[in-house]
Design an enzyme around this catalytic site. Structure first.
Site, PDB file in Angstrom:
ATOM      1  N   GLY A  19       5.186  -1.857  26.355  1.00 41.11           N
ATOM      2  CA  GLY A  19       6.489  -1.185  26.289  1.00 41.11           C
ATOM      3  C   GLY A  19       7.438  -1.740  27.334  1.00 41.11           C
ATOM      4  O   GLY A  19       7.013  -2.069  28.436  1.00 41.11           O
ATOM      5  N   ARG A  62       2.387  -5.903  21.767  1.00 43.10           N
ATOM      6  CA  ARG A  62       1.158  -5.276  22.259  1.00 43.10           C
ATOM      7  C   ARG A  62      -0.116  -5.969  21.770  1.00 43.10           C
ATOM      8  O   ARG A  62      -1.189  -5.371  21.812  1.00 43.10           O
ATOM      9  CB  ARG A  62       1.106  -3.818  21.807  1.00 43.10           C
ATOM     10  CG  ARG A  62       2.087  -2.897  22.500  1.00 43.10           C
ATOM     11  CD  ARG A  62       1.702  -1.452  22.338  1.00 43.10           C
ATOM     12  NE  ARG A  62       2.716  -0.551  22.843  1.00 43.10           N
ATOM     13  CZ  ARG A  62       2.831  -0.216  24.120  1.00 43.10           C
ATOM     14  NH1 ARG A  62       1.994  -0.699  25.010  1.00 43.10           N
ATOM     15  NH2 ARG A  62       3.783   0.609  24.503  1.00 43.10           N
ATOM     16  N   ASP A  72      -3.367  -2.262  30.078  1.00 40.87           N
ATOM     17  CA  ASP A  72      -4.004  -3.031  29.001  1.00 40.87           C
ATOM     18  C   ASP A  72      -3.617  -4.515  29.078  1.00 40.87           C
ATOM     19  O   ASP A  72      -4.449  -5.392  28.876  1.00 40.87           O
ATOM     20  CB  ASP A  72      -3.603  -2.464  27.639  1.00 40.87           C
ATOM     21  CG  ASP A  72      -4.262  -1.104  27.384  1.00 40.87           C
ATOM     22  OD1 ASP A  72      -5.385  -0.884  27.882  1.00 40.87           O
ATOM     23  OD2 ASP A  72      -3.658  -0.267  26.699  1.00 40.87           O
ATOM     24  N   LYS A  85       3.668  -3.605  35.592  1.00 39.77           N
ATOM     25  CA  LYS A  85       4.782  -2.963  34.889  1.00 39.77           C
ATOM     26  C   LYS A  85       4.302  -1.718  34.174  1.00 39.77           C
ATOM     27  O   LYS A  85       3.208  -1.728  33.626  1.00 39.77           O
ATOM     28  CB  LYS A  85       5.328  -3.942  33.837  1.00 39.77           C
ATOM     29  CG  LYS A  85       6.278  -3.337  32.852  1.00 39.77           C
ATOM     30  CD  LYS A  85       5.893  -3.552  31.383  1.00 39.77           C
ATOM     31  CE  LYS A  85       4.734  -2.737  30.909  1.00 39.77           C
ATOM     32  NZ  LYS A  85       4.562  -2.654  29.442  1.00 39.77           N
ATOM     33  N   THR A  86       4.997  -0.679  34.161  1.00 43.27           N
ATOM     34  CA  THR A  86       4.901   0.426  33.208  1.00 43.27           C
ATOM     35  C   THR A  86       5.703   1.613  33.734  1.00 43.27           C
ATOM     36  O   THR A  86       5.577   1.990  34.904  1.00 43.27           O
ATOM     37  CB  THR A  86       3.466   0.883  32.862  1.00 43.27           C
ATOM     38  OG1 THR A  86       3.567   1.980  31.949  1.00 43.27           O
ATOM     39  CG2 THR A  86       2.625   1.314  34.041  1.00 43.27           C
ATOM     40  N   ASP A 131       5.065   4.427  32.969  1.00 41.53           N
ATOM     41  CA  ASP A 131       4.113   5.542  33.083  1.00 41.53           C
ATOM     42  C   ASP A 131       3.653   5.791  34.522  1.00 41.53           C
ATOM     43  O   ASP A 131       3.156   6.873  34.827  1.00 41.53           O
ATOM     44  CB  ASP A 131       2.869   5.277  32.225  1.00 41.53           C
ATOM     45  CG  ASP A 131       3.211   5.136  30.752  1.00 41.53           C
ATOM     46  OD1 ASP A 131       4.353   5.451  30.374  1.00 41.53           O
ATOM     47  OD2 ASP A 131       2.333   4.702  29.985  1.00 41.53           O
TER      48      ASP A 131
HETATM   49  P1  FBP Z   1       3.175   0.531  28.529  1.00 48.03           P
HETATM   50  O1  FBP Z   1       1.887   1.160  28.917  1.00 48.03           O
HETATM   51  O2  FBP Z   1       3.018  -0.667  27.695  1.00 48.03           O
HETATM   52  O3  FBP Z   1       4.060   0.279  29.714  1.00 48.03           O
HETATM   53  O4  FBP Z   1       3.971   1.568  27.599  1.00 48.03           O
HETATM   54  C1  FBP Z   1       4.452   2.758  28.050  1.00 48.03           C
HETATM   55  C2  FBP Z   1       4.893   3.664  26.922  1.00 48.03           C
HETATM   56  O5  FBP Z   1       6.280   3.841  27.006  1.00 48.03           O
HETATM   57  C3  FBP Z   1       4.164   5.001  26.945  1.00 48.03           C
HETATM   58  O6  FBP Z   1       4.762   5.902  27.836  1.00 48.03           O
HETATM   59  C4  FBP Z   1       4.228   5.418  25.505  1.00 48.03           C
HETATM   60  O7  FBP Z   1       3.185   6.301  25.162  1.00 48.03           O
HETATM   61  C5  FBP Z   1       4.088   4.124  24.772  1.00 48.03           C
HETATM   62  O8  FBP Z   1       4.603   3.133  25.631  1.00 48.03           O
HETATM   63  C6  FBP Z   1       4.828   4.097  23.466  1.00 48.03           C
HETATM   64  O9  FBP Z   1       4.501   2.934  22.803  1.00 48.03           O
HETATM   65  P2  FBP Z   1       5.360   2.208  21.696  1.00 48.03           P
HETATM   66  O10 FBP Z   1       6.416   1.434  22.407  1.00 48.03           O
HETATM   67  O11 FBP Z   1       4.382   1.293  21.063  1.00 48.03           O
HETATM   68  O12 FBP Z   1       5.923   3.242  20.813  1.00 48.03           O
END
Ligand code: FBP
Length: 552
Positions: free
Chosen positions: A82, A146, A177, A203-204, A206
């Site tokens: 993300g 991803r 991941d 990065k994230t 979260d």
């Molecule tokens: P990352 O772990 O890749 O940084 O993604 C964070 C996130 O925004 C989460 O908070 C959320 O659950 C997920 O990505 C949503 O994924 P997608 O972009 O595939 O809808």
């Protein structure tokens, strides 16, 4: 996006602040190995899997003669998972580092995440391109994805493509991941005698990729400031209109860091913390009771309004649902073809109900149809339930309504209950990076260049002392393997980076816990307002409350 806004133009001119050591010329920055760090669990298995990468020391950069010549390098970079605010500045810091080392160095961007490396979709990253993305949000300079690199063919292709570009290093910007991917690639390259350094960047939004060395993942600062602004606005609307309870689901996947930070910023009436709910083995009914307690107490004061924050991963932490999800995961991993061949969601729900153990089947059946269906949707390529697609806020609203209706019938509740639901996640992932994220990301990119130059393969860029002014930050790196453990994913045991969840003995949670009873009753909301990019440093450069409380 051909027409630029005035803010976009103004942000191009922002010069990120950096740790003092980076002011020196590249030949005066040395890498100093510090202590050896090992994973906290599963050491034996990880040592066997990562025989080339295991047991390396942490490293920090400081001023001193550089033993590696600043030779021209070719580095590949990919943005994974993300988006998170600041990704473009990682690319800018990496690019500027490379060019400072040698004007003949080159940066290649793999398009659309790890899939771009496997399929050899790439582009040359030029000075002109970097300049048009400095200090901007998003990952669109090369795109993200991803894809999990896991089959032997994918590893072979990744290595063949890296070799064909004559890469000296590959920088992977991603969350847990994606950095697991980085660790596996580093090991694979070493096994195949390929002198290609693989470096990760944390990065994230979260905030769950952190430890003693990685004090924060980038993007968390900007994303939580964006959500907190909106939550603060909703709090004020609630107190002005005095007619709704707002249920706000917040991204963060499994971890509740985002919810906790937004709660510290805005002081809502209720903020659920999944990690606490799991630790206390609370049922869904008990969670509903927490919310109803605040609603009834506030109604007694004539205040039929309020704000509830819900972490998006909540239901994965409720013990009976956690077991249910694990059972569905195993079932879908084993019987995927039979499941997808079924026509319609009714049939799929029935299939799951029949195949589960009696206990899990009963829990599954107790959930509304919509939630049952959402629990069966595809996992992401890393085997995670896509919690952003599960409408937990609506599930809670329906259970709260039911409970209040019962209490009303019994005569124990006399208030009103109207509600609105919200989901905040995508709104914050591509915001203009705050000054903190702009500075942090630029320095992370520069650090990734230095780790590449020195050949620290299987390392992740680390910058410490983040609560201090930027010039006092301490850049370096740590081995990715030290952050790993073995987990059950997609029906089998795999090495993955361990998610850092909210610590219930940590200072940010303890502070929240000491205040929440008061906040549950009052409408004493805190209004952070929008991110400021210009103005007094106390306003523009403040880091998150989580970081400030943790490091205080
Ligand atoms: P990352 O772990 O890749 O940084 O993604 C964070 C996130 O925004 C989460 O908070 C959320 O659950 C997920 O990505 C949503 O994924 P997608 O972009 O595939 O809808």
């Amino acid at each position: 996006m051909s027409e630029r806004s005035p803010l976009q133009n103004a942000r191009f001119a922002y010069v990120p602040k950096m740790p003092e050591v980076f002011a020196a010329s590249i030949s005066d920055i040395k890498a100093v190995p510090t202590e050896a760090i090992e994973p906290s669990v599963d050491r034996k298995s990880l040592k066997a899997i990562f025989s080339h990468s295991y047991g390396k020391p942490a490293v920090k950069f400081s001023q001193g003669a550089n033993i590696a010549a600043s030779k021209p390098l070719i580095i590949g970079v990919l943005l994974s998972g993300g988006p998170a605010p600041g990704g473009h500045n990682v690319v800018a810091g990496l690019f500027d580092g490379l060019k400072r080392g040698s004007p003949d160095s080159r940066l290649i961007g793999f398009k659309g995440g790890p899939g771009g490396l496997v399929d050899d979709e790439y582009m040359e990253i030029t000075a002109e391109l970097v300049d048009s993305y400095r200090n901007s949000g998003g990952f669109d300079i090369v795109g993200s994805g991803r894809t999990k690199i896991e089959t032997p063919e994918q590893f072979e292709k990744a290595l063949a493509n890296a070799r064909s570009h004559k890469l000296d290093a590959l920088v992977i910007v991603g969350g847990d991941d994606s950095n697991t991917n980085a660790a596996l690639l580093a090991e694979y390259f070493a096994e195949h005698d390929a002198p290609i350094t693989v470096v990760g960047v944390p990065k994230t939004i979260d905030g769950d990729l952190k430890n003693e060395w990685i004090e924060a993942s980038f993007g968390f600062d900007t994303a939580t400031k964006t959500y907190s602004e909106l939550i603060g606005n909703i709090c004020r609307d609630a107190a002005s209109s005095r007619k709704y309870w707002h249920f706000i689901k917040l991204m963060g996947r499994s971890a509740s860091h985002i919810t906790l930070e937004c709660a510290l910023q805005t002081r809502p009436n209720v903020a659920l913390v999944s990690e606490e709910i799991e630790a206390k083995s609370m049922s869904l009914a008990q969670v509903v009771e927490i919310i109803c307690n605040s609603i009834t107490a506030r109604a007694a004061k004539g205040e039929n309004f309020g704000v509830v924050l819900v972490p998006e991963g909540l239901i994965e932490f409720i013990p009976e649902i956690k077991v249910l999800i694990a059972d569905i995961n195993d079932l879908l991993a084993g019987e995927h073809e039979a499941f997808v061949a079924l026509k319609g969601v009714e049939a799929q729900r029935a299939f799951i109900r029949e195949k589960l153990s009696a206990k899990s089947s009963a829990v599954f059946s107790s959930l509304p149809d919509q939630i049952q269906t959402q629990l069966c949707w595809d996992r992401d390529p890393h085997g995670n339930v896509q919690v952003s697609r599960i409408e937990t806020e609506k599930l809670l609203v329906s259970m709260v309504r039911e409970r209040l209706a019962k209490m009303t019938a019994e005569g124990s509740y006399k208030g009103k209950f109207d509600y609105q639901t919200h989901f905040m996640g995508y709104e914050g992932r591509c915001a203009f990076p705050s000054n903190f994220d702009a500075d942090y990301c630029y320095s992370l990119g520069f650090t990734a260049y230095l780790l590449s130059l020195y050949g620290f393969s299987g390392y992740i860029a680390s910058i410490r002392n983040l609560a201090a002014p930027t010039n006092e930050w301490i850049p370096g790196g740590i081995p990715l393997v030290s952050m790993m453990n073995i987990e059950h994913r997609h029906g089998s045991d795999k090495p993955v980076i361990k998610k850092a969840l909210v610590e219930l003995q940590g200072k940010p949670f303890l502070y929240y816990a000491s205040q929440r009873d008061k906040w549950a009753l009052s409408a004493d909301y805190r209004l952070p307002g929008s991110i400021q990019y210009f103005g007094p440093p106390a306003v523009t450069d403040a880091s998150t409350m989580t970081l400030q409380i943790e490091r205080s």
